[in-house]
Design a protein around this motif. Structure first.
Motif, PDB file in Angstrom:
ATOM      1  N   ILE A   1     107.055  57.482  33.509  1.00 13.89           N
ATOM      2  CA  ILE A   1     106.179  57.084  32.408  1.00 13.89           C
ATOM      3  C   ILE A   1     104.866  56.536  32.959  1.00 13.89           C
ATOM      4  O   ILE A   1     104.857  55.709  33.868  1.00 13.89           O
ATOM      5  CB  ILE A   1     106.874  56.029  31.532  1.00 13.89           C
ATOM      6  CG1 ILE A   1     108.171  56.590  30.956  1.00 13.89           C
ATOM      7  CG2 ILE A   1     105.952  55.560  30.415  1.00 13.89           C
ATOM      8  CD1 ILE A   1     109.015  55.558  30.237  1.00 13.89           C
ATOM      9  N   LEU A   2     103.753  56.983  32.362  1.00  9.83           N
ATOM     10  CA  LEU A   2     102.431  56.521  32.784  1.00  9.83           C
ATOM     11  C   LEU A   2     101.853  55.454  31.860  1.00  9.83           C
ATOM     12  O   LEU A   2     101.153  54.551  32.320  1.00  9.83           O
ATOM     13  CB  LEU A   2     101.459  57.704  32.853  1.00  9.83           C
ATOM     14  CG  LEU A   2     101.819  58.862  33.781  1.00  9.83           C
ATOM     15  CD1 LEU A   2     100.713  59.904  33.761  1.00  9.83           C
ATOM     16  CD2 LEU A   2     102.078  58.363  35.200  1.00  9.83           C
TER      17      LEU A   2
ATOM     18  N   SER B   1     101.387  52.134  22.113  1.00 11.09           N
ATOM     19  CA  SER B   1     101.231  50.957  21.257  1.00 11.09           C
ATOM     20  C   SER B   1     100.063  50.090  21.724  1.00 11.09           C
ATOM     21  O   SER B   1      99.629  50.178  22.879  1.00 11.09           O
ATOM     22  CB  SER B   1     102.521  50.131  21.254  1.00 11.09           C
ATOM     23  OG  SER B   1     102.938  49.854  22.568  1.00 11.09           O
ATOM     24  N   LEU B   2      99.580  49.258  20.826  1.00 10.49           N
ATOM     25  CA  LEU B   2      98.443  48.412  21.150  1.00 10.49           C
ATOM     26  C   LEU B   2      98.797  47.383  22.216  1.00 10.49           C
ATOM     27  O   LEU B   2      97.973  47.022  23.061  1.00 10.49           O
ATOM     28  CB  LEU B   2      97.945  47.705  19.886  1.00 10.49           C
ATOM     29  CG  LEU B   2      96.610  46.981  19.977  1.00 10.49           C
ATOM     30  CD1 LEU B   2      95.479  47.957  20.327  1.00 10.49           C
ATOM     31  CD2 LEU B   2      96.311  46.280  18.662  1.00 10.49           C
ATOM     32  N   GLU B   3     100.035  46.908  22.185  1.00 12.14           N
ATOM     33  CA  GLU B   3     100.509  45.927  23.159  1.00 12.14           C
ATOM     34  C   GLU B   3     101.693  46.491  23.939  1.00 12.14           C
ATOM     35  O   GLU B   3     102.386  47.393  23.462  1.00 12.14           O
ATOM     36  CB  GLU B   3     100.923  44.631  22.452  1.00 12.14           C
ATOM     37  CG  GLU B   3      99.780  43.968  21.696  1.00 12.14           C
ATOM     38  CD  GLU B   3     100.243  42.729  20.951  1.00 12.14           C
ATOM     39  OE1 GLU B   3     101.472  42.499  20.901  1.00 12.14           O
ATOM     40  OE2 GLU B   3      99.385  42.002  20.426  1.00 12.14           O
ATOM     41  N   ARG B   4     101.936  45.950  25.120  1.00 13.25           N
ATOM     42  CA  ARG B   4     103.093  46.369  25.900  1.00 13.25           C
ATOM     43  C   ARG B   4     104.373  46.067  25.126  1.00 13.25           C
ATOM     44  O   ARG B   4     104.419  45.157  24.312  1.00 13.25           O
ATOM     45  CB  ARG B   4     103.119  45.658  27.256  1.00 13.25           C
ATOM     46  CG  ARG B   4     101.949  46.045  28.149  1.00 13.25           C
ATOM     47  CD  ARG B   4     102.178  45.600  29.586  1.00 13.25           C
ATOM     48  NE  ARG B   4     101.006  45.878  30.420  1.00 13.25           N
ATOM     49  CZ  ARG B   4     101.015  45.880  31.739  1.00 13.25           C
ATOM     50  NH1 ARG B   4     102.150  45.599  32.400  1.00 13.25           N
ATOM     51  NH2 ARG B   4      99.920  46.151  32.432  1.00 13.25           N
ATOM     52  N   ILE B   5     105.414  46.843  25.411  1.00  9.17           N
ATOM     53  CA  ILE B   5     106.651  46.692  24.648  1.00  9.17           C
ATOM     54  C   ILE B   5     107.732  46.061  25.519  1.00  9.17           C
ATOM     55  O   ILE B   5     107.739  46.223  26.747  1.00  9.17           O
ATOM     56  CB  ILE B   5     107.120  48.043  24.088  1.00  9.17           C
ATOM     57  CG1 ILE B   5     107.338  49.070  25.207  1.00  9.17           C
ATOM     58  CG2 ILE B   5     106.105  48.576  23.097  1.00  9.17           C
ATOM     59  CD1 ILE B   5     107.891  50.391  24.723  1.00  9.17           C
TER      60      ILE B   5
ATOM     61  N   PRO C   1     108.100  46.456  30.016  1.00  8.42           N
ATOM     62  CA  PRO C   1     107.069  45.422  30.210  1.00  8.42           C
ATOM     63  C   PRO C   1     106.072  45.723  31.321  1.00  8.42           C
ATOM     64  O   PRO C   1     104.956  45.184  31.311  1.00  8.42           O
ATOM     65  CB  PRO C   1     107.900  44.172  30.537  1.00  8.42           C
ATOM     66  CG  PRO C   1     109.175  44.702  31.110  1.00  8.42           C
ATOM     67  CD  PRO C   1     109.447  45.964  30.353  1.00  8.42           C
ATOM     68  N   ASP C   2     106.441  46.567  32.277  1.00  5.08           N
ATOM     69  CA  ASP C   2     105.553  46.854  33.404  1.00  5.08           C
ATOM     70  C   ASP C   2     104.691  48.095  33.186  1.00  5.08           C
ATOM     71  O   ASP C   2     103.869  48.441  34.044  1.00  5.08           O
ATOM     72  CB  ASP C   2     106.376  47.030  34.685  1.00  5.08           C
ATOM     73  CG  ASP C   2     107.120  45.757  35.065  1.00  5.08           C
ATOM     74  OD1 ASP C   2     106.583  44.662  34.819  1.00  5.08           O
ATOM     75  OD2 ASP C   2     108.252  45.863  35.590  1.00  5.08           O
ATOM     76  N   VAL C   3     104.893  48.769  32.060  1.00  6.85           N
ATOM     77  CA  VAL C   3     104.125  49.986  31.778  1.00  6.85           C
ATOM     78  C   VAL C   3     102.891  49.621  30.967  1.00  6.85           C
ATOM     79  O   VAL C   3     102.996  49.023  29.891  1.00  6.85           O
ATOM     80  CB  VAL C   3     104.979  51.012  31.014  1.00  6.85           C
ATOM     81  CG1 VAL C   3     104.139  52.244  30.675  1.00  6.85           C
ATOM     82  CG2 VAL C   3     106.194  51.418  31.847  1.00  6.85           C
ATOM     83  N   PRO C   4     101.704  49.972  31.437  1.00  4.17           N
ATOM     84  CA  PRO C   4     100.476  49.621  30.709  1.00  4.17           C
ATOM     85  C   PRO C   4     100.324  50.427  29.427  1.00  4.17           C
ATOM     86  O   PRO C   4     100.893  51.519  29.280  1.00  4.17           O
ATOM     87  CB  PRO C   4      99.367  49.965  31.702  1.00  4.17           C
ATOM     88  CG  PRO C   4      99.955  51.048  32.552  1.00  4.17           C
ATOM     89  CD  PRO C   4     101.410  50.725  32.675  1.00  4.17           C
TER      90      PRO C   4
END
Length: 323
Positions: free
Chosen positions: A220-221, A225-229, A233-236
């Protein structure tokens, strides 16, 4: 004679008003219907069943799930509009509310005029993921590669003109890249093809991308979403990767036909707000990557207006069609 008729009408209305009020006070006195515009077993159906099962206890009545698929979700919409507007029939829909008016002609109804937003059930953040041997480990590198190789990077989304397709088109426009869109019937189909290496990337929900990621076939790159999920948590986010304001999730919400009494609408919204945070609901929906909401009618309506403007702009500027 006209005066007598008028007086009778006024008297009849005066007598009927307390009866209507009492009927609403005793709502619900029978089972409630949720007409789901999507197939049983899918994300929207799972969300509707999960929250409805918890809401039943608070409302004191069963909520019956009725799947009415087809017509790009218009069959379910029509079934809702053709039902009595008495607070016992609600529609569970998604981005079709926003896109169908610009994708389909001769709908026979107007989504904005004929439906009242009740509550957003949840959103499903999506991700951009690439196959493991793709020469990019960050979103910036993905964009750089796509710019150097226009119209060669294939990206699968489910389905054509769906929310993932819109998210991809919006990303192309914002990033200034030209990708090859590969439409699929569902996220599982796109996930299968990235696992086999037959496509370069996917833009699908976090739940759908799990099998290829866990098997080491994809990485995953970024998330849409507007905020991290919490689950990643480490995926921008795409928004924090140079595209402020980018927010293109899949979602589901409850709608009522316009003219439905506000009493039932407010009670459904209030029950959904509590159930969205209930442990049994979260236990089922968190692993599916859902972000539970349970918003008020006002908050949902305001959010929809912003989403509608974005969706219409993307559909028109990208020339997206159903076929």
């Amino acid at each position: 004679m006209k005066i007598i008729t008028s007086r009778r009408a006024v008297l009849g209305a005066a007598l009927a008003a307390p009866m209507i009020a009492r009927a609403q006070d005793h709502w619900p006195s029978r089972p409630i219907r949720f007409i789901v515009a999507f197939a049983a077993g899918g994300a929207a159906d799972t969300a509707a069943r999960s929250i409805a099962a918890d809401m039943q206890e608070a409302l004191g009545q069963n909520i019956v799930i009725e799947n009415r698929t087809g017509g790009n979700a218009t069959i379910a919409a029509n079934a809702t509009l053709q039902s009595p507007r008495d607070g016992y029939t609600f529609l569970v829909d998604a981005a079709n509310q926003l896109t169908n008016p610009v994708l389909m002609r001769d709908l026979g109804f107007d989504y904005q005029r004929d439906f009242q937003p009740v509550t957003q059930i949840c959103s499903f953040p999506q991700v951009i993921a690439v196959k493991t041997d793709f020469p990019a480990r960050t979103l910036a590198e993905f964009i750089q590669y796509a710019k150097a190789n226009p119209n060669t990077v294939s990206v699968g989304t489910p389905p054509a003109a769906g929310m993932a397709h819109l998210a991809l088109a919006a990303f192309e426009q914002r990033a200034g890249v030209r990708l090859v869109h590969a439409p699929y019937r569902g996220g599982a189909d796109a996930a299968r093809d990235i696992m086999s290496g037959s496509i370069d990337a996917v833009l699908i929900t976090t739940n759908s991308v799990r099998p290829p990621v866990m098997s080491g076939k994809a990485r995953i790159l970024a998330v849409t979403s507007l905020e991290r999920i919490p689950t990643l948590p480490d995926v921008p986010t795409i928004a924090e990767s140079g595209f402020p304001g980018y927010d293109m999730n899949d979602w589901n919400g409850v709608f009522a036909a316009t003219g439905t009494p506000m009493g039932p609408i407010l009670r459904i919204a209030a029950a959904a707000a509590v159930s969205a945070r209930a442990a049994p609901v979260r236990a089922r929906m968190d692993p599916a990557g859902a972000i539970m909401s349970g918003s008020s009618p006002e908050v949902f309506a305001t959010w929809l207006e912003g989403q509608r403007r974005t969706a219409v702009e993307v559909v028109r500027s990208a020339g997206i069609t159903l076929g």
